[in-house]
Design a protein around this motif. Structure first.
Motif, PDB file in Angstrom:
ATOM      1  N   ARG A 476      -0.182   4.654  -2.080  1.00 21.00           N
ATOM      2  CA  ARG A 476       0.433   5.672  -1.046  1.00 21.00           C
ATOM      3  C   ARG A 476      -0.046   5.579   0.264  1.00 21.00           C
ATOM      4  NH1 ARG A 476       2.953   9.517  -4.182  1.00 21.00           N
ATOM      5  NH2 ARG A 476       3.026   9.385  -6.258  1.00 21.00           N
ATOM      6  N   GLY A 477       0.831   5.724   1.100  1.00 17.62           N
ATOM      7  CA  GLY A 477       0.540   5.566   2.716  1.00 17.62           C
ATOM      8  C   GLY A 477       0.499   4.153   3.076  1.00 17.62           C
ATOM      9  N   SER A 479       2.557   0.173   3.270  1.00 18.19           N
ATOM     10  CA  SER A 479       3.858  -0.238   3.217  1.00 18.19           C
ATOM     11  C   SER A 479       4.111  -1.811   2.822  1.00 18.19           C
ATOM     12  CB  SER A 479       4.071  -0.213   4.912  1.00 18.19           C
ATOM     13  OG  SER A 479       3.386  -0.962   5.770  1.00 18.19           O
ATOM     14  N   GLY A 499      12.619   5.403   3.779  1.00 20.73           N
ATOM     15  CA  GLY A 499      11.185   4.588   3.825  1.00 20.73           C
ATOM     16  C   GLY A 499      11.289   3.222   4.302  1.00 20.73           C
ATOM     17  N   SER A 511       8.248   1.848   3.402  1.00 16.56           N
ATOM     18  CA  SER A 511       7.032   2.728   3.167  1.00 16.56           C
ATOM     19  C   SER A 511       7.300   3.936   2.346  1.00 16.56           C
ATOM     20  CB  SER A 511       6.199   3.225   4.585  1.00 16.56           C
ATOM     21  OG  SER A 511       6.073   2.100   5.541  1.00 16.56           O
ATOM     22  N   PRO A 512       7.846   3.846   1.406  1.00 16.46           N
ATOM     23  CA  PRO A 512       8.177   5.016   0.382  1.00 16.46           C
ATOM     24  C   PRO A 512       7.198   5.806  -0.005  1.00 16.46           C
ATOM     25  CG  PRO A 512       8.032   2.769  -1.108  1.00 16.46           C
ATOM     26  CD  PRO A 512       7.933   2.632   0.477  1.00 16.46           C
ATOM     27  N   GLU A 513       7.364   7.145  -0.184  1.00 17.49           N
ATOM     28  CA  GLU A 513       6.556   8.233  -0.584  1.00 17.49           C
ATOM     29  C   GLU A 513       6.693   8.208  -2.032  1.00 17.49           C
ATOM     30  OE1 GLU A 513       7.489  11.940   1.189  1.00 17.49           O
ATOM     31  OE2 GLU A 513       6.943  11.132   3.275  1.00 17.49           O
ATOM     32  N   VAL A 514       7.715   7.725  -2.914  1.00 20.71           N
ATOM     33  CA  VAL A 514       7.671   7.648  -4.399  1.00 20.71           C
ATOM     34  C   VAL A 514       8.451   6.206  -4.730  1.00 20.71           C
ATOM     35  CG1 VAL A 514       8.213  10.143  -4.517  1.00 20.71           C
ATOM     36  CG2 VAL A 514      10.125   8.418  -4.195  1.00 20.71           C
ATOM     37  N   THR A 516      10.591   3.600  -5.235  1.00 22.83           N
ATOM     38  CA  THR A 516      12.023   3.523  -5.123  1.00 22.83           C
ATOM     39  C   THR A 516      12.574   2.176  -5.393  1.00 22.83           C
ATOM     40  OG1 THR A 516      11.689   4.930  -3.212  1.00 22.83           O
ATOM     41  CG2 THR A 516      13.444   3.417  -3.074  1.00 22.83           C
ATOM     42  N   LEU A 539       4.924   3.222  -6.637  1.00 24.69           N
ATOM     43  CA  LEU A 539       3.644   3.713  -6.196  1.00 24.69           C
ATOM     44  C   LEU A 539       2.904   4.510  -7.304  1.00 24.69           C
ATOM     45  CD1 LEU A 539       5.470   3.757  -3.425  1.00 24.69           C
ATOM     46  CD2 LEU A 539       4.333   5.678  -2.921  1.00 24.69           C
ATOM     47  N   PRO A 542       0.182  10.780  -8.234  1.00 27.81           N
ATOM     48  CA  PRO A 542      -0.861  11.504  -7.466  1.00 27.81           C
ATOM     49  C   PRO A 542      -2.133  11.746  -8.115  1.00 27.81           C
ATOM     50  CG  PRO A 542       0.729  12.828  -7.876  1.00 27.81           C
ATOM     51  CD  PRO A 542       1.254  11.292  -8.164  1.00 27.81           C
TER      52      PRO A 542
END
Length: 582
Positions: A476-477, A479, A499, A511-514, A516, A539, A542
């Motif tokens: 996470r965070g 790319s 992203g 740079s997706p947050e989930v 994808t 990813l 959490p």
């Protein structure tokens, strides 16, 4: 005895000066005799040579060497007959139909040798033999024609000598060329001055000299043996290999319809009978040239329906004709005609017109043909669009017909791809492979008979591009770039845009947050072919820590600071006096 000595002396002198010529040329011949007076007989030898296929060096023998044998095949006399150059002729083809035309590759040259000899009666009589090599190698019904010579002979029996007989004479030489699928119907009858009975029959021709000794002296001649038929299909009862020939034994009338093309050896024998006793035998050996005979045929091509103008071009396809008359049947120009071989004519209006072509007008062999031509206004316009699909292992060409017709309705489509594929669908699909320039043509036909054609050429090119990976995991965070191995001549379109730093870049940063899945459409430089591929960016889930609020505990008392998660590693630190624990 003086006569025999004279002949042998001449024979020896000639043998010293002669040269041997080995070549194909013999196509037929026959020998006859005529009683003159006492023991004197005139011997007649007629020879036919091929002056088209035969070797020009193989001319008529000079002299012709004839051996005279007794009934035991023993040579007892010889006759050498000089060639008389005034007795020779090139035969004209005679056909059963005056409108038939013989191809120009047939030529037969003939000559006749004549001389007189004394033949005293002997027991068993005589057989006179002339042998020569070689027959045409193009003969199809006997074995080894190139190595096969010919024997022309006549038999004079003891009775014929005693009764001073003359042999029967064939009246006419058979045609040198006969037409396939046309009746032969030829009269081989002979005339006999003595009034003897004659019996006709087909007989097997005889072999003669061989290539090693093409012109044998009389004492070098061999006992004649029959030619060997190529059986099947050829034999004495079927010398032409198709419809058998038939000869009337009493009249000599030969019938048949040859249905095979080629050169064929044929033999006919006639036997003379007097008071029921065989008195003499004469053999005729000849070659039939069977081919396709031309006739005057009127024929031409013109479009049955013409939709691109009022001028019609006529393509003359007639055979064996040199003169023509065309009639265009134009009411606006009565009597419109032409004598040109391939005319053009412009009509004033649309309509249905009957064209007439006369080949060889005024000739006995005239022929006439007709055709209707419909002239219509142009209304059909062929058109189509195409697109490419599935450009990975092969290319699918999707074709969409865009033809229009302002008067009628398109009803038939013929598509032809330069790769050899065809289709009659209105909207076909074709599959091709690799990079190449292909041509697509359409012939479309309307209900009124009009046609139109359109062709287009284009480049087909497989999209060769593999993404660097199809699955990648990042924290996470973080790319990642999606296509390091991009091809700069292609265009790329990525989705979803979330992203991505640039969804139209060939190698965007993701740079997706989930987790994808990114889909990319790759298009070639010509914007014809496209290919879609996918890459999955994952990813980790959490981390959720269960840590209690600040609290007070007693010395030596334990406290749980966090819920345990075997997938998570912990590093605790704060006060230096606080013990780290994992």
């Amino acid at each position: 005895m003086k006569q025999i000595l004279r002949i042998l002396s001449f024979l020896l002198v000639f043998n010293v000066c002669s040269t041997t010529v080995q070549a194909t040329h013999i196509v037929g011949g026959e020998m006859t005799y005529t009683h003159l007076s006492g023991n004197l007989y005139e011997i007649s030898l007629t020879i036919f040579r091929d002056c088209y296929n035969g070797n020009p060096a193989a001319f008529f023998d000079n002299p012709a060497r004839i051996g005279i044998y007794n009934s035991d095949n023993v040579l007892i006399d010889s006759l050498l007959i000089p060639w008389d150059s005034d007795i020779n002729d090139t035969l004209d083809p005679i056909l059963s139909n005056e409108c038939l035309v013989v191809p120009p590759d047939v030529c037969v040259h003939t000559t006749t040798y004549l001389d007189t000899i004394a033949l005293s009666p002997i027991i068993g009589g005589y057989t006179l033999i002339y042998q020569r090599c070689c027959r045409n190698q193009t003969i199809v019904n006997i074995v080894d024609p190139l190595d096969s010579g010919a024997t022309f002979s006549v038999t004079i029996t003891e009775k014929a000598l005693l009764e001073e007989n003359s042999s029967a004479k064939f009246q006419v030489w058979p045609p040198i060329y006969i037409c396939a699928n046309e009746p032969i119907d030829f009269d081989h009858s002979a005339v006999d001055v003595d009034g003897d009975s004659i019996v006709y029959q087909l007989c097997t021709p005889l072999l003669g000299a061989f290539p090693g000794k093409p012109i044998p002296e009389p004492w070098e001649q061999t006992v004649p043996t029959p030619v060997v038929w190529i059986d099947p299909p050829y034999n004495l009862n079927n010398v032409l290999g198709g419809v058998p020939l038939q000869i009337d034994s009493e009249t000599g009338f030969l019938t048949g319809v040859p249905d095979n093309v080629g050169q064929f050896v044929v033999g006919i024998c006639l036997e003379e009978y007097r008071d029921g006793v065989l008195i003499s035998t004469t053999r005729r050996d000849f070659q039939y040239n069977v081919g396709i005979c031309g006739e005057t045929i009127s024929s031409f091509f013109a479009p049955e329906v013409q939709c691109d103008g009022f001028t019609v071009d006529f393509d003359n396809q007639s055979s064996n004709a040199n003169n023509y008359e065309w009639y265009f049947n134009d009411p606006n120009n009565p009597g419109a005609s032409s004598t040109a071989p391939n005319p053009s004519y412009t009509y004033a209006d649309t309509g249905l017109y009957e064209i007439m072509l006369i080949a060889e007008p005024g000739n006995t062999c005239v022929d006439t043909s007709y055709q209707l031509v419909s002239i219509q206004l142009p209304s059909l316009f062929a058109d189509f669009e195409y697109s490419f699909e599935d450009c990975s292992d092969s290319i699918t060409i999707v074709v969409t017909d865009q033809t229009i017709d302002t008067i009628s309705t398109p009803t038939e489509w013929l598509w032809e791809l330069s790769t050899g594929q065809t289709s009659t669908l209105q909207n076909p699909e074709f599959v091709v492979g690799g990079e190449s320039i292909v041509s697509l043509s359409l012939i479309v036909t309307a209900a009124n008979g009009c046609t139109d054609t359109l062709s287009e050429s284009f480049l087909t090119n497989l999209i060769i591009n593999e993404l660097s990976f199809d699955t990648v995991q990042i924290c996470r965070g973080d790319s990642v770039v999606l296509n390091n191995d991009f091809n700069p001549i292609y265009t790329y379109s990525w989705s979803p845009a979330a992203g991505l730093d640039d969804p139209n870049a060939p190698n965007p940063k993701a740079s997706p947050e989930v987790t994808t899945t990114y889909s990319v459409t790759i298009t070639d430089a010509a914007n014809f072919c496209s290919l879609t591929q996918e890459v999955l960016v994952t990813l980790p889930p959490p981390i959720i820590l269960g840590i209690p609020n600040d609290t007070v505990i007693c010395s030596n008392e334990l406290m749980l600071l966090a819920d345990s998660d075997e997938a998570v590693f912990y590093v605790w630190s704060d006060d230096p006096d606080f013990g780290n624990s994992l």
